[in-house]
Design an enzyme around this catalytic site. Sequence first.
Site, PDB file in Angstrom:
ATOM      1  N   CYS A 278      -3.111   1.778   6.744  1.00 47.37           N
ATOM      2  CA  CYS A 278      -3.290   1.201   8.079  1.00 47.37           C
ATOM      3  C   CYS A 278      -3.739   2.272   9.058  1.00 47.37           C
ATOM      4  CB  CYS A 278      -2.000   0.547   8.539  1.00 47.37           C
ATOM      5  SG  CYS A 278      -0.628   1.659   8.466  1.00 47.37           S
TER       6      CYS A 278
ATOM      7  N   GLU B 283       4.758  -3.748  12.112  1.00 47.20           N
ATOM      8  CA  GLU B 283       3.709  -2.728  11.954  1.00 47.20           C
ATOM      9  C   GLU B 283       2.575  -3.409  11.225  1.00 47.20           C
ATOM     10  OE1 GLU B 283       3.430   0.055  13.294  1.00 47.20           O
ATOM     11  OE2 GLU B 283       5.494   0.396  13.951  1.00 47.20           O
TER      12      GLU B 283
ATOM     13  N   GLU C 260       9.180   3.047  14.359  1.00 47.81           N
ATOM     14  CA  GLU C 260       9.885   3.333  13.116  1.00 47.81           C
ATOM     15  C   GLU C 260       9.974   4.849  12.953  1.00 47.81           C
ATOM     16  OE1 GLU C 260       9.569   0.414   9.932  1.00 47.81           O
ATOM     17  OE2 GLU C 260       7.442   0.410  10.403  1.00 47.81           O
TER      18      GLU C 260
ATOM     19  N   ASN D  49       0.795  -1.240   0.000  1.00 48.89           N
ATOM     20  CA  ASN D  49       0.000   0.000   0.000  1.00 48.89           C
ATOM     21  C   ASN D  49       0.824   1.286   0.000  1.00 48.89           C
ATOM     22  OD1 ASN D  49       0.765  -0.439   2.669  1.00 48.89           O
ATOM     23  ND2 ASN D  49      -1.022   0.617   3.471  1.00 48.89           N
TER      24      ASN D  49
HETATM   25  N1  LIG Z   1       0.634  -0.883  10.371  1.00 53.14           N
HETATM   26  C1  LIG Z   1       1.145  -0.598   9.187  1.00 53.14           C
HETATM   27  O1  LIG Z   1       2.050   0.210   9.104  1.00 53.14           O
HETATM   28  C2  LIG Z   1       0.611  -1.242   7.943  1.00 53.14           C
HETATM   29  C3  LIG Z   1      -0.181  -2.354   7.950  1.00 53.14           C
HETATM   30  N2  LIG Z   1      -0.632  -2.931   6.788  1.00 53.14           N
HETATM   31  C4  LIG Z   1      -1.539  -4.095   6.844  1.00 53.14           C
HETATM   32  O2  LIG Z   1      -1.198  -5.056   5.816  1.00 53.14           O
HETATM   33  C5  LIG Z   1      -2.359  -5.636   5.198  1.00 53.14           C
HETATM   34  C6  LIG Z   1      -2.318  -5.507   3.704  1.00 53.14           C
HETATM   35  O3  LIG Z   1      -1.053  -5.659   3.222  1.00 53.14           O
HETATM   36  P1  LIG Z   1      -0.517  -7.038   2.588  1.00 53.14           P
HETATM   37  O4  LIG Z   1       0.665  -6.668   1.804  1.00 53.14           O
HETATM   38  O5  LIG Z   1      -1.596  -7.809   1.913  1.00 53.14           O
HETATM   39  O6  LIG Z   1      -0.125  -7.898   3.895  1.00 53.14           O
HETATM   40  P2  LIG Z   1       0.620  -9.289   3.991  1.00 53.14           P
HETATM   41  O7  LIG Z   1       0.861  -9.509   5.432  1.00 53.14           O
HETATM   42  O8  LIG Z   1      -0.024 -10.367   3.221  1.00 53.14           O
HETATM   43  O9  LIG Z   1       1.999  -9.026   3.231  1.00 53.14           O
HETATM   44  C7  LIG Z   1       2.984  -8.188   3.723  1.00 53.14           C
HETATM   45  C8  LIG Z   1       4.333  -8.704   3.249  1.00 53.14           C
HETATM   46  O10 LIG Z   1       4.594  -9.966   3.878  1.00 53.14           O
HETATM   47  C9  LIG Z   1       4.897 -10.933   2.880  1.00 53.14           C
HETATM   48  N3  LIG Z   1       4.512 -12.272   3.321  1.00 53.14           N
HETATM   49  C10 LIG Z   1       3.345 -12.927   3.110  1.00 53.14           C
HETATM   50  N4  LIG Z   1       3.393 -14.160   3.658  1.00 53.14           N
HETATM   51  C11 LIG Z   1       4.608 -14.296   4.233  1.00 53.14           C
HETATM   52  C12 LIG Z   1       5.264 -15.343   4.969  1.00 53.14           C
HETATM   53  N5  LIG Z   1       4.656 -16.496   5.222  1.00 53.14           N
HETATM   54  N6  LIG Z   1       6.501 -15.126   5.414  1.00 53.14           N
HETATM   55  C13 LIG Z   1       7.126 -13.950   5.185  1.00 53.14           C
HETATM   56  N7  LIG Z   1       6.578 -12.940   4.479  1.00 53.14           N
HETATM   57  C14 LIG Z   1       5.330 -13.091   4.017  1.00 53.14           C
HETATM   58  C15 LIG Z   1       4.126 -10.463   1.671  1.00 53.14           C
HETATM   59  O11 LIG Z   1       4.578 -11.100   0.502  1.00 53.14           O
HETATM   60  P3  LIG Z   1       3.648 -11.222  -0.803  1.00 53.14           P
HETATM   61  O12 LIG Z   1       3.711  -9.930  -1.472  1.00 53.14           O
HETATM   62  O13 LIG Z   1       4.254 -12.299  -1.620  1.00 53.14           O
HETATM   63  O14 LIG Z   1       2.283 -11.564  -0.332  1.00 53.14           O
HETATM   64  C16 LIG Z   1       4.375  -8.973   1.736  1.00 53.14           C
HETATM   65  O15 LIG Z   1       5.651  -8.649   1.255  1.00 53.14           O
HETATM   66  C17 LIG Z   1      -3.505  -4.922   5.847  1.00 53.14           C
HETATM   67  O16 LIG Z   1      -4.067  -5.735   6.843  1.00 53.14           O
HETATM   68  C18 LIG Z   1      -2.909  -3.680   6.498  1.00 53.14           C
HETATM   69  O17 LIG Z   1      -3.575  -3.248   7.618  1.00 53.14           O
HETATM   70  C19 LIG Z   1      -0.274  -2.422   5.595  1.00 53.14           C
HETATM   71  C20 LIG Z   1       0.507  -1.336   5.522  1.00 53.14           C
HETATM   72  C21 LIG Z   1       1.000  -0.654   6.684  1.00 53.14           C
HETATM   73  O1  LIG Z   2      -0.854   7.634   7.132  1.00 52.39           O
HETATM   74  C1  LIG Z   2       0.248   7.616   6.622  1.00 52.39           C
HETATM   75  O2  LIG Z   2       0.743   8.591   6.077  1.00 52.39           O
HETATM   76  C2  LIG Z   2       1.072   6.374   6.671  1.00 52.39           C
HETATM   77  C3  LIG Z   2       0.203   5.187   6.617  1.00 52.39           C
HETATM   78  C4  LIG Z   2       0.949   3.959   6.441  1.00 52.39           C
HETATM   79  O3  LIG Z   2       2.108   3.889   6.614  1.00 52.39           O
HETATM   80  C5  LIG Z   2       0.240   2.774   6.014  1.00 52.39           C
HETATM   81  O4  LIG Z   2      -0.953   2.819   5.834  1.00 52.39           O
HETATM   82  O5  LIG Z   2       0.907   1.778   5.831  1.00 52.39           O
END
Ligand SMILES: NC(=O)C1=CN([C@@H]2O[C@H](COP(=O)(O)OP(=O)(O)OC[C@H]3O[C@@H](n4cnc5c(N)ncnc54)[C@H](OP(=O)(O)O)[C@@H]3O)[C@@H](O)[C@H]2O)C=CC1
Ligand SMILES: O=C(O)CCC(=O)C(=O)O
Length: 478
Positions: A281, A247, A459, A149
Amino acid sequence: MTIHHNFIAGRWAEGAEAQDNVNPSNTGDVIGEYARADREQALEAIAAARAAFPAWSRSGIQQRHDILQKVSSEILARKDELGRLLSREEGKTLGEGVGEVMRAAQIFDFFAGEVLRLSGEKLASTRPGIDVELTREPVGVVGIITPWNFPVAIPAWKIAPALAYGNTVVFKPAELVPGSAWALADIIVRAGVPEGAFNLVMGRGAVVGDAILNDPRVDAVTFTGSVATGKKVAAACVGQMKKFQLEMGGKNPLVVLDDADLGIAVDCAVNGAFFSTGQRCTASSRLVVTDGIHDRFVAAVTEKLKGLVVDDALKAGTHIGPVVDQGQLDQDISYIDIGREEGATLAFGGERLNRENPGFYLQPALFTDTTPEMRINREEIFGPVASVQRVKDYEEALAAANDTPFGLSSGICTTSLKYASHFRRNAEAGMVMVNLPTAGVDYHVPFGGRKGSSYGPREQGRYAAEFYTTVKTAYTLP
Ligand SMILES: NC(=O)C1=CN([C@@H]2O[C@H](COP(=O)(O)OP(=O)(O)OC[C@H]3O[C@@H](n4cnc5c(N)ncnc54)[C@H](OP(=O)(O)O)[C@@H]3O)[C@@H](O)[C@H]2O)C=CC1
Ligand SMILES: O=C(O)CCC(=O)C(=O)O
């Protein structure tokens, strides 16, 4: 189409299978072909990072500063092109894409400065004649696993401090956004990072991510993504005594009190809940509104939503781009169905939209008449879907805001200093916003949450040193 390769041990590594990178605004548009590493390539990258660590960890601060500064300058100089690529592959609007790229440049610039500011402490010992010195040393090989994202900013806020503090890097971006990751890697590599100090390994989480998590040569893992994957990261890291930082999701509340400036509250809600297609997020997915302003607020938000243009991310005039892919779209629509079944009122939107090109377009959805126990108020949807929860007063609003397993960002709209101050102190979140959207943060201050949202040190900003360095306490009898 030429394949964009991974970068391993100082060279672009050929030989991996490739995947198409598809534009969510127009699924007929293939942006490019990107390598998908196998386990062996991931292990090669880890070996290279391990081998490069002794030299890079002792490299001069001027060298590290100059490299990071060079990365920042090139990102900034190419912000329009990189922002366009980001928007084309992730689906946020062009303005949002360029803004994110600029933020990445600022992050590299900030950490270029931090290299020069790295300091220790000298203390007196409780034992006469002895010196005590505290220094920070790099952690070692850092595995960086990122989501789709924020395909440039999140990698930037992990890679920049990792390199700044003398760690070597194995970077595994999300599979949906290899274009931004490759472009960033190309810039980092050309800025002069020595062989092995930075490695790009695009590929599946279950393959490349798993190799990073389970290899004892990786000293630390920084992860942003879903709660489910975060828990896997934690379990693997604990098993191997690796340092880790997570995160994860959010279910961020925006409280709107009777005394709020209605215009500010509506802007905060619409921006926080729906911009970037709600795929943040930090998105305000719960709008907690007191009785006296509730109906005016809902009417004004609905009016504003009617005027928002949902269309191709690259088109001028688009306010909200597409959802990132079919899987996320299915998830969003299933939660809209769940909300209806739970008895919430769909006050606006929620329809699948067709546009000139085939893409994953969804009208922003606003639920009213929702209650705290509904799944749409408890589980992260990660799309343009928000729900309004009516409460009677500030006390009930604060309780509702904190009634969640998450704790990333929490906002309040009010003109009362008393309530704003009380909320700042009592909101159970890592970040609190007063008269501002819950999403959208500065790059030079800590980012992170509490409860189920985050784990480990914060972070960004100088607090990043907590994760990317380890403290050494040295006692000397001169
Ligand atoms: N708190 C925060 O800062 C943020 C939280 N999020 C959360 O992430 C979710 C959406 O993002 P999304 O990318 O789908 O999340 P995922 O947890 O599916 O993926 C995140 C990363 O982890 C990798 N991954 C997946 N499975 C494994 C595994 N078994 N071992 C190691 N790495 C793995 C993914 O690879 P691959 O691409 O191959 O799937 C990707 O690079 C939402 O729930 C959102 O809330 C998102 C952004 C920021
Ligand atoms: O709100 C922002 O600017 C950062 C949000 C973020 O890092 C995320 O959604 O993963």
